[in-house]
Design an enzyme around this catalytic site. Structure first.
Site, PDB file in Angstrom:
ATOM      1  N   SER A  90       0.837  -1.185   0.000  1.00  0.00           N
ATOM      2  CA  SER A  90       0.000   0.000   0.000  1.00  0.00           C
ATOM      3  C   SER A  90       0.881   1.248   0.000  1.00  0.00           C
ATOM      4  O   SER A  90       1.706   1.405  -0.897  1.00  0.00           O
ATOM      5  CB  SER A  90      -0.952  -0.077   1.196  1.00  0.00           C
ATOM      6  OG  SER A  90      -1.963   0.895   1.123  1.00  0.00           O
ATOM      7  N   HIS A 113      -2.294  -1.243  -4.541  1.00  0.00           N
ATOM      8  CA  HIS A 113      -3.741  -1.362  -4.705  1.00  0.00           C
ATOM      9  C   HIS A 113      -4.340   0.037  -4.742  1.00  0.00           C
ATOM     10  O   HIS A 113      -3.690   1.024  -4.397  1.00  0.00           O
ATOM     11  CB  HIS A 113      -4.374  -2.192  -3.573  1.00  0.00           C
ATOM     12  CG  HIS A 113      -4.306  -1.535  -2.227  1.00  0.00           C
ATOM     13  ND1 HIS A 113      -5.278  -0.688  -1.762  1.00  0.00           N
ATOM     14  CD2 HIS A 113      -3.363  -1.594  -1.256  1.00  0.00           C
ATOM     15  CE1 HIS A 113      -4.958  -0.261  -0.547  1.00  0.00           C
ATOM     16  NE2 HIS A 113      -3.790  -0.784  -0.219  1.00  0.00           N
TER      17      HIS A 113
END
Length: 158
Positions: A90, A113
């Site tokens: 992330s 993501h």
């Protein structure tokens, strides 16, 4: 208590290690690293620092903090060598994109993501939240595009 350190390496006086282990942004549940902490540490560096070794082990966290840390590193004139010590997921992977060199051993993981959040409210509130997520996604994608040379559409599809 955050786990962030910026210290000179034993091997070279012009090289510093920046260790970013833990969640990105304030966290009540675990060790975390905020953008302010990194900016404060980076401000202590002199122009004689030629290399910053950035060691990352983070599952990510706050997008605004991740973007600010990425930008603080990118603004430094020093060469950034990023080491993925375990996981750069992330916003952890976003920060890694600030590296001039990224070293990720086979036993490490990088994960990207689309940003997400939790929100509550009426339809108007949810549309506003979705617009914010789209803006964050574009800002994050710009870092991955810059590093990989892939298009924004390719990055967003990943």
């Amino acid at each position: 208590m955050a786990h962030i350190t910026l210290r000179p390496t034993a091997a070279a006086k012009d090289t510093y290690d920046l260790v970013i282990h833990g969640d990105i942004g304030e966290s009540f549940w675990s060790e975390s690293v905020s953008a302010k902490q990194v900016a404060d540490q980076m401000a202590l560096l002199t122009t004689s620092v030629n290399t910053i070794n950035v060691r990352i082990n983070s599952f990510g966290g706050s997008v605004p903090d991740g973007l600010a840390i990425y930008n603080a590193l990118r603004e430094s004139k020093a060469k950034k060598v990023v080491y993925i010590d375990g996981v750069a997921a992330s916003c952890g992977s976003l920060i890694a994109m600030a590296g001039d060199v990224i070293k990720a051993p086979a036993t490490s993981m990088i994960m990207i993501h689309a940003p997400w959040s939790q929100t509550a409210g009426n339809a108007k509130d949810l549309r506003v939240a979705a617009d914010v997520l789209d803006k964050w996604a574009s800002a994050m994608a710009a870092a991955y595009v810059r590093k990989t040379g892939k298009s924004e559409d390719e990055i967003k599809s990943m």
